[in-house]
Motif scaffolding. Structure first.
Motif, PDB file in Angstrom:
ATOM      1  N   VAL A  63       0.822  -1.209   0.000  1.00  0.00           N
ATOM      2  CA  VAL A  63       0.000   0.000   0.000  1.00  0.00           C
ATOM      3  C   VAL A  63       0.856   1.259   0.000  1.00  0.00           C
ATOM      4  O   VAL A  63       0.449   2.280  -0.537  1.00  0.00           O
ATOM      5  CB  VAL A  63      -1.012   0.040   1.168  1.00  0.00           C
ATOM      6  N   LYS A  64       2.059   1.164   0.548  1.00  0.00           N
ATOM      7  CA  LYS A  64       2.944   2.333   0.475  1.00  0.00           C
ATOM      8  C   LYS A  64       3.308   2.639  -0.967  1.00  0.00           C
ATOM      9  O   LYS A  64       3.485   3.793  -1.339  1.00  0.00           O
ATOM     10  CB  LYS A  64       4.215   2.087   1.300  1.00  0.00           C
ATOM     11  N   MET A  65       3.443   1.598  -1.800  1.00  0.00           N
ATOM     12  CA  MET A  65       3.729   1.825  -3.210  1.00  0.00           C
ATOM     13  C   MET A  65       2.539   2.479  -3.894  1.00  0.00           C
ATOM     14  O   MET A  65       2.687   3.389  -4.703  1.00  0.00           O
ATOM     15  CB  MET A  65       4.087   0.500  -3.895  1.00  0.00           C
ATOM     16  N   ILE A  66       1.331   2.030  -3.533  1.00  0.00           N
ATOM     17  CA  ILE A  66       0.131   2.606  -4.153  1.00  0.00           C
ATOM     18  C   ILE A  66      -0.017   4.067  -3.735  1.00  0.00           C
ATOM     19  O   ILE A  66      -0.417   4.915  -4.523  1.00  0.00           O
ATOM     20  CB  ILE A  66      -1.124   1.803  -3.745  1.00  0.00           C
ATOM     21  N   GLY A  68       2.389   6.112  -2.956  1.00  0.00           N
ATOM     22  CA  GLY A  68       3.498   6.951  -3.380  1.00  0.00           C
ATOM     23  C   GLY A  68       4.564   7.155  -2.327  1.00  0.00           C
ATOM     24  O   GLY A  68       5.422   8.018  -2.476  1.00  0.00           O
ATOM     25  N   LEU A  69       4.528   6.386  -1.230  1.00  0.00           N
ATOM     26  CA  LEU A  69       5.556   6.530  -0.197  1.00  0.00           C
ATOM     27  C   LEU A  69       6.797   5.724  -0.547  1.00  0.00           C
ATOM     28  O   LEU A  69       7.887   6.023  -0.077  1.00  0.00           O
ATOM     29  CB  LEU A  69       5.003   6.051   1.150  1.00  0.00           C
ATOM     30  N   HIS A  84      -0.407   4.544 -13.138  1.00  0.00           N
ATOM     31  CA  HIS A  84      -0.286   5.128 -11.797  1.00  0.00           C
ATOM     32  C   HIS A  84       1.141   4.874 -11.303  1.00  0.00           C
ATOM     33  O   HIS A  84       1.492   3.743 -10.996  1.00  0.00           O
ATOM     34  CB  HIS A  84      -1.319   4.462 -10.877  1.00  0.00           C
ATOM     35  N   ALA A  85       1.951   5.921 -11.300  1.00  0.00           N
ATOM     36  CA  ALA A  85       3.321   5.773 -10.800  1.00  0.00           C
ATOM     37  C   ALA A  85       3.651   6.996  -9.959  1.00  0.00           C
ATOM     38  O   ALA A  85       4.441   7.846 -10.355  1.00  0.00           O
ATOM     39  CB  ALA A  85       4.307   5.632 -11.970  1.00  0.00           C
ATOM     40  N   PRO A  86       3.007   7.117  -8.801  1.00  0.00           N
ATOM     41  CA  PRO A  86       3.159   8.353  -8.010  1.00  0.00           C
ATOM     42  C   PRO A  86       4.583   8.510  -7.478  1.00  0.00           C
ATOM     43  O   PRO A  86       5.180   7.551  -6.988  1.00  0.00           O
ATOM     44  CB  PRO A  86       2.165   8.156  -6.863  1.00  0.00           C
ATOM     45  N   ALA A  92      -0.210  10.990  -5.573  1.00  0.00           N
ATOM     46  CA  ALA A  92      -1.188   9.921  -5.407  1.00  0.00           C
ATOM     47  C   ALA A  92      -2.536  10.490  -4.979  1.00  0.00           C
ATOM     48  O   ALA A  92      -3.585  10.081  -5.481  1.00  0.00           O
ATOM     49  CB  ALA A  92      -0.679   8.896  -4.384  1.00  0.00           C
ATOM     50  N   ARG A  93      -2.514  11.460  -4.073  1.00  0.00           N
ATOM     51  CA  ARG A  93      -3.773  12.057  -3.609  1.00  0.00           C
ATOM     52  C   ARG A  93      -4.479  12.767  -4.742  1.00  0.00           C
ATOM     53  O   ARG A  93      -5.692  12.652  -4.911  1.00  0.00           O
ATOM     54  CB  ARG A  93      -3.500  13.043  -2.467  1.00  0.00           C
ATOM     55  N   THR A  94      -3.706  13.524  -5.535  1.00  0.00           N
ATOM     56  CA  THR A  94      -4.295  14.243  -6.660  1.00  0.00           C
ATOM     57  C   THR A  94      -4.944  13.262  -7.634  1.00  0.00           C
ATOM     58  O   THR A  94      -5.984  13.543  -8.214  1.00  0.00           O
ATOM     59  CB  THR A  94      -3.212  15.075  -7.385  1.00  0.00           C
TER      60      THR A  94
END
Lengths: 520, 358
Positions: A63-66, A68-69, A84-86, A92-94
Motif C-alpha cells: 500500500v505504500k507503493m500505491i 506513493g511513499l 499510476h506511478a506516483p 497519489a492524492r491528486t
C-alpha cells in the motif's frame, strides 16, 4: 486443505466494469528481504477489498507503493485507465488515492476543522469547510463536530477525522491500514456502516487487516499475501476463518527434528502476573501464568502490540512485579532487577536489537558488558576487565559466525542478521538456565535465522528452558514443544505443538477466540 | 545546495578539531567585534589570550589562572558525568553557593576553635551542602517527573537569595562594624584554604580539581557505573536492560555534580574569596557548563578547557584595565565559544556535501 485456485488476476471478472485500481507484477526489495514479489491484483468500484496476511507478509509495502511513499522496483500500476506511478503521496492524492493510517497524524491542540484544513492543498474558508465537514459526516454516518479540539476526542473519533479528511478529496480508492485495531466493537460497526455507504457510492476500498472475522463479514473480496507474494484470491464470505487462516500462514507443516530433548524439572514459574500498561501505547499484562521445564521450548505467538514487549520486560527484570509472580528454580525473582536475575540464570534478548539489546554506538566488546559482566566475570568488584570483554566478544563472533571486521566495530555498523546472531550468542554462550527471546529472527535473512533457531534448539538440548516470543508461526512450530497465544495482554493455556494445525493457531491469534469459530 | 549526510559513527578527528576551530572562530569574531568598537583587534586578542601568561604583568596574573581554573574544572568534571547520561544539571551555580555556605557555616559556628580536623570537616560540609542542593531536582524528577533543567536552574536564584540573607543576617561578622559579609576565613588559620606553594595560586581546590579529573577518568573508562552512565546517555532502553535504574542514575549524577560544585564553593569561600558575601556566586557554575562541552565531556578535555576559560576571565579583566574594554567582554567571549562549538559540532556527526539542485 482447499486446493488453490490461482487465477489470472489482472483481468477483470466483470467485463462491463473497469477496475478502479490494477497492479501487475509489482516487486520491491529491501536489503536482505524481498518485501513484494510479482504482486498482481485489482480492485473494482464499489468493492471492499481485503489485503490479508501475517505481519511481514508485505501488505504495508504494497500500500505504500500505491500511496506513493515507496517506489516499486518493478511492475506497473493503473488507476482507472491511466498509468499510476506516483512519485510522492501528493501526486497519489491528486490522482484519487486516499489513505487512513494506523497511527494518526493530528495536532492535539487544534480543532477538527483546523486539522483538516492543514492537510489540504487549498483549504476553503473556515466557515465553508466546517459546513462541508458537517455535511460529509452526516452523509456517511460519522458524527463529528468540526469545532471540537482533537485532545477531547476518542480514538474512534480521531479516526473519523482522518476518514473525513480523505473523503473531502472524493477519492476513487480509499486505503485503510488496520483501522479497527484502535476501535471498540461499537465504533468498528459504525465504521463498517460508513464503508458500506462509501462503497455503494462507487468508491473502491482497500482494507488491510489480519482479523479474519471482520474480513469475512464485511469484505467482498480478499487478496492473500504470504512472504511478499499473492498466494490466493477469494471471496472471504464463501470461506471459513479456518480456510483463510490456512491460506494466510501457508499450507503444510514443516518436518523438524526435536530429538534429544527430555522435559525435566520445572525451571521457571510465572503465576498471576499482572502489570498495568507502561504507557499510552503499551499493553497491560493480565493474569499471566506459565511453567517452563528444563529442556523445553515454549512458543508464545501473537500479533505485535498484544503485550510481547511487556512480557519480556517483566521476565528480564526491567519491570518488577509483585512477590511470588516470577520464580526460577524456587527462588522468587519478582522484585529483583535484570542483573540479579542474570546471576540466577534467567537471561533474555529483547526484540529491538539497536537501542535495547545493544547500544548502537558502542563496540561489540563494550556491548558484551551490557549483560555478560557477572556470568562471564568481565566485571569484578565494579571494575571492567577490558581484555576479558574483548575475548568474550571474539568468542561470540567466532561461535555464532558473526560477520564483522572485529570486536572493535560499533554495533550499528553490523547488518541486522549479524547483530542478532551476536545478541543471541552473547546470551546463549553464558549458559543460561532459562533464556527468553522476543522475535529472535525478525528482519533477519534466512541463513542467519536458521542458525539462530539452531542455537536455541541446542541450548534446550543441553537442559536449559527457552521461551520464544514470535510473530512468525513457522518459527514457533519449528521450535516449540508447547504453544500459547498472547492476545491483548492475556496468555492462553498452552497447547502441545505436536498435532497442532496451522489453522488452529491462526484462529487462536486472529481474534476468533478459542474454538467458537468452528460452529459458524 | 548543501546537504548534511549523517556519519556512521562520530568522527574522532573532528571531535578534537572542533573545539580548536571554535576557539579560533571566537578569536576572529571577537577581533571583528573589537574593531567595530574602535579598538585594535590584534592588541585586544593579545591582551586577552597572551598577556596574562607572558605579558609584562604575568607574574601577577599567572597564579590567577589556577585559582580560576580549579573551580571550573572541579564543577565541570561532575557536570560532564551527568551530561554523558543525559541528565542536565544547569544549576551548579546554586550548588556551588550552598556548598560554600554550609562549609563556611561549620567554620563560623566553631570560631575561634583551632583544630587540624576543622578544614576537612568544612570540605565534608561543602560536599554535603552541594549534594543536598543537587538532590532537590533529582528527587523532584524521580517523584514527579519535573524537569531537572528547570528546577536546578531556578534553585540557583533561591541559593543567591539565601547567600544574601546569610551575608546580611545570620553569618554577618559580629566584629564587622555593621558591614555585610562574614568573618574573613583567610584570617582564621584552621579554616583557611591557603596557597600551598607560594606564587602558583595552587590551593586545596586545585588539588581537588586534579583529583576529580583522575577520578572521573577512572569512573568513566574503568568502572561499570561509568559504562552504565555512557550507555544510558546514548541508549536509555539498553541501559535499563543492562540493569540500570533510571532513578538511581538521576540521583547519582545530580548528587555527584552537586557535591563537586559544593566543594568548589567551599574552597572559594575559605580561600580566594575569604568570606561569605551576597556575591558568593560569580558564575563559575554556569561557565563550567561551557567547560564541560568544550572539553568534550572528557576529563583531559575538561582540564584544558578549564584552563582556557580561566584565561578568558583573567584576560578579560586585563583588557578592562588596560584597554578599557567593557566588562561584558568575558561573557561575550564565553558565549561565542559555546555558540561556535555547538555550530561546528555538526561536523562531527554529519558530512557536508555539495549537491546540485535539479
Amino acid at each position: 486443505m482447499r486446493s488453490k485456485q490461482v487465477k489470472d488476476l489482472t483481468k477483470g471478472t466483470e467485463l462491463t466494469d473497469m477496475p478502479v485500481f490494477r497492479a501487475k507484477g509489482l516487486g520491491k526489495s529491501y536489503p536482505g528481504v524481498r518485501a513484494n514479489d510479482d504482486v498482481s491484483f485489482h480492485v473494482m468500484p464499489g468493492e471492499i477489498h481485503a489485503l490479508l496476511g501475517e505481519n511481514g507478509a508485505g501488505k504495508s509495502t504494497l500500500v505504500k507503493m500505491i500511496y506513493g511513499l515507496v517506489r516499486p522496483d518493478d511492475g506497473q500500476m493503473w488507476l482507472g485507465d491511466g498509468a499510476h506511478a506516483p512519485s510522492d503521496p501528493r501526486v497519489a492524492r491528486t490522482a484519487g488515492v486516499a489513505m487512513v493510517f494506523q497511527h494518526f497524524s493530528l495536532f492535539d491542540a487544534l480543532t477538527v476543522a483546523e486539522n483538516i484544513a492543514l492537510g489540504m492543498e487549498n483549504p476553503p474558508p473556515r466557515r465553508e469547510l466546517s459546513a462541508r465537514i458537517t455535511k460529509v459526516s452526516h452523509d456517511f454516518g460519522l458524527p463529528l463536530n468540526p469545532a471540537r479540539r482533537i485532545v477531547t476526542l476518542s480514538a474512534g473519533e480521531r479516526q473519523r477525522v482522518e476518514i473525513i479528511r480523505c473523503l473531502l478529496q472524493n477519492p476513487r480508492l480509499l486505503i485503510m491500514d488496520e483501522p479497527t485495531s484502535v476501535l471498540t466493537p461499537q465504533e468498528a460497526e459504525l465504521l463498517f456502516a460508513t464503508l458500506r455507504k462509501l462503497a455503494a457510492a462507487g468508491t473502491a476500498i482497500l482494507y488491510i487487516s489480519h482479523k479474519l472475522d471482520e474480513i469475512r463479514s464485511h469484505c467482498d473480496r480478499a487478496t492473500i499475501l504470504r512472504h511478499g507474494k499473492v498466494v490466493d484470491s477469494c471471496d472471504p464470505r464463501a470461506h471459513s476463518a479456518r480456510d483463510l487462516a490456512a491460506m494466510m500462514v501457508g499450507g503444510q507443516m514443516r518436518q523438524i527434528d526435536r530429538s534429544g530433548r527430555q522435559p525435566g524439572a520445572v525451571l521457571l514459574e510465572v503465576r498471576a502476573l499482572s502489570q498495568p500498561a507502561p504507557n499510552a501505547e503499551g499493553t497491560a499484562l493480565k493474569d499471566i501464568a506459565l511453567t517452563l521445564r528444563a529442556g523445553e521450548i515454549l512458543g508464545i505467538g501473537g500479533v505485535a502490540g498484544n503485550g510481547q514487549e511487556e512480557l519480556l520486560a517483566a521476565l528480564s527484570g526491567e519491570v518488577r512485579s509483585t512477590p511470588g509472580t516470577v520464580t526460577l528454580e524456587g527462588a522468587d525473582l519478582s522484585a529483583t532487577g535484570p542483573e540479579p536475575r542474570r546471576v540466577a540464570g534467567l537471561l533474555s534478548a529483547p526484540e529491538d536489537r539497536l537501542g535495547h539489546a545493544a547500544v548502537p554506538d558502542f563496540s561489540l566488546t563494550e556491548n558484551t558488558l551490557l549483560t555478560a559482566g557477572s556470568r562471564k566475570s568481565l566485571v569484578r568488584g565494579g571494575l571492567i576487565d577490558h581484555k576479558a570483554a574483548r575475548d568474550y566478544a571474539l568468542a561470540v563472533i567466532e561461535g555464532f559466525d558473526v560477520r564483522t571486521p572485529g570486536p572493535h566495530v560499533a554495533a550499528r555498523a553490523l547488518s541486522g542478521g549479524n547483530l542478532q546472531k551476536f545478541v543471541i550468542g552473547r546470551e546463549v554462550m553464558q549458559n543460561p538456565r532459562v533464556l527468553v527471546v522476543n522475535q529472535p529472527t525478525w528482519g533477519v535473512d534466512a541463513g542467519a535465522a536458521a542458525s539462530v533457531r539452531q542455537s536455541l534448539l541446542d541450548l534446550a538440548r543441553q537442559g536449559a528452558g527457552v521461551i520464544v516470543i514470535s510473530q512468525d508461526l513457522d518459527e514457533l512450530l519449528e521450535l516449540s514443544d508447547r504453544f500459547c497465544a498472547l492476545n491483548e495482554g492475556r496468555l492462553s493455556p498452552p497447547v502441545p505443538t505436536d498435532g497442532l494445525t496451522l489453522d488452529r493457531i491462526g484462529l487462536m491469534l486472529g481474534g476468533a477466540h478459542g474454538m467458537e469459530e468452528a460452529h459458524l | 545546495m548543501i546537504t548534511l549526510i549523517p556519519r556512521q559513527s562520530a568522527s574522532t578527528g573532528w571531535q578534537i578539531a572542533t573545539p580548536v576551530m571554535a576557539v579560533l572562530a571566537t578569536m576572529v569574531t571577537g577581533g571583528l567585534l573589537f574593531a567595530l568598537l574602535g579598538h585594535d583587534p590584534v592588541a585586544a586578542i593579545r591582551t586577552i589570550f597572551w598577556d596574562p601568561l607572558f605579558g609584562p604583568a604575568a607574574s601577577y596574573s599567572r597564579p590567577q589562572l589556577l585559582i580560576k581554573a580549579a573551580p571550573l574544572i572541579l564543577i565541570a568534571s561532575g557536570l560532564a558525568i551527568g551530561f554523558r547520561a543525559g541528565i542536565w544539571n544547569i544549576g551548579a551555580e546554586g550548588q556551588y553557593i550552598i556548598g560554600g555556605l554550609t562549609g563556611a557555616a561549620v567554620a563560623l559556628a566553631l570560631y575561634p576553635l583551632e583544630a587540624w580536623w576543622l578544614f576537612p570537616l568544612m570540605v565534608a560540609a561543602g560536599l554535603a551542602g552541594g549534594w543536598a542542593w543537587g538532590m532537590i531536582p533529582a528527587m523532584l524528577r524521580n517523584w514527579f517527573g519535573a524537569s531537572e533543567i528547570l528546577v536546578s536552574l531556578m534553585l540557583v536564584y533561591v541559593a543567591q537569595r539565601i547567600a544574601a540573607w546569610m551575608a546580611f543576617g545570620p553569618m554577618r561578622n559580629p566584629d564587622g562594624m555593621g558591614f555585610p559579609g562574614s568573618r574573613n576565613l583567610q584570617q582564621y588559620p584552621s579554616a583557611a584554604n591557603p596557597e600551598l606553594i607560594a606564587g602558583t595560586g595552587a590551593h586545596w581546590g586545585v588539588v581537588a580539581a586534579a583529583a576529580a579529573v583522575l577520578a572521573t577518568w577512572f569512573l568513566m573508562s574503568r568502572h561499570i557505573r561509568g559504562f552504565h552512565i555512557r550507555a544510558a546517555g546514548t541508549a536509555p532502553r539498553a541501559a535499563r536492560f543492562a540493569g540500570v535504574r533510571p532513578q538511581t542514575l538521576v540521583a547519582f549524577c545530580l548528587g555527584l555534580s552537586g557535591a563537586l560544585a559544593g566543594a568548589a564553593g567551599l574552597f572559594e569561600v575559605a580561600g580566594p574569596a575569604g568570606q561569605v558575601t551576597d556575591k558568593l556566586g560569580v558564575g563559575y557554575g554556569f561557565t563550567a557548563i561551557i567547560v564541560a562541552f568544550l572539553g568534550r565531556l572528557h576529563p583531559v578535555g575538561i582540564l584544558l578547557a578549564g584552563l582556557l576559560l580561566a584565561l578568558t576571565y583573567i584576560g578579560g579583566e586585563l583588557a578592562q584595565l588596560t584597554m578599557s574594554l567593557p566588562a561584558a567582554t568575558v561573557q561575550v567571549f564565553q558565549g561565542m565559544l559555546l555558540f561556535f562549538l555547538l555550530g561546528f559540532d555538526v561536523l562531527t556527526r554529519y558530512q557536508i556535501r555539495r549537491r546540485r539542485t535539479a
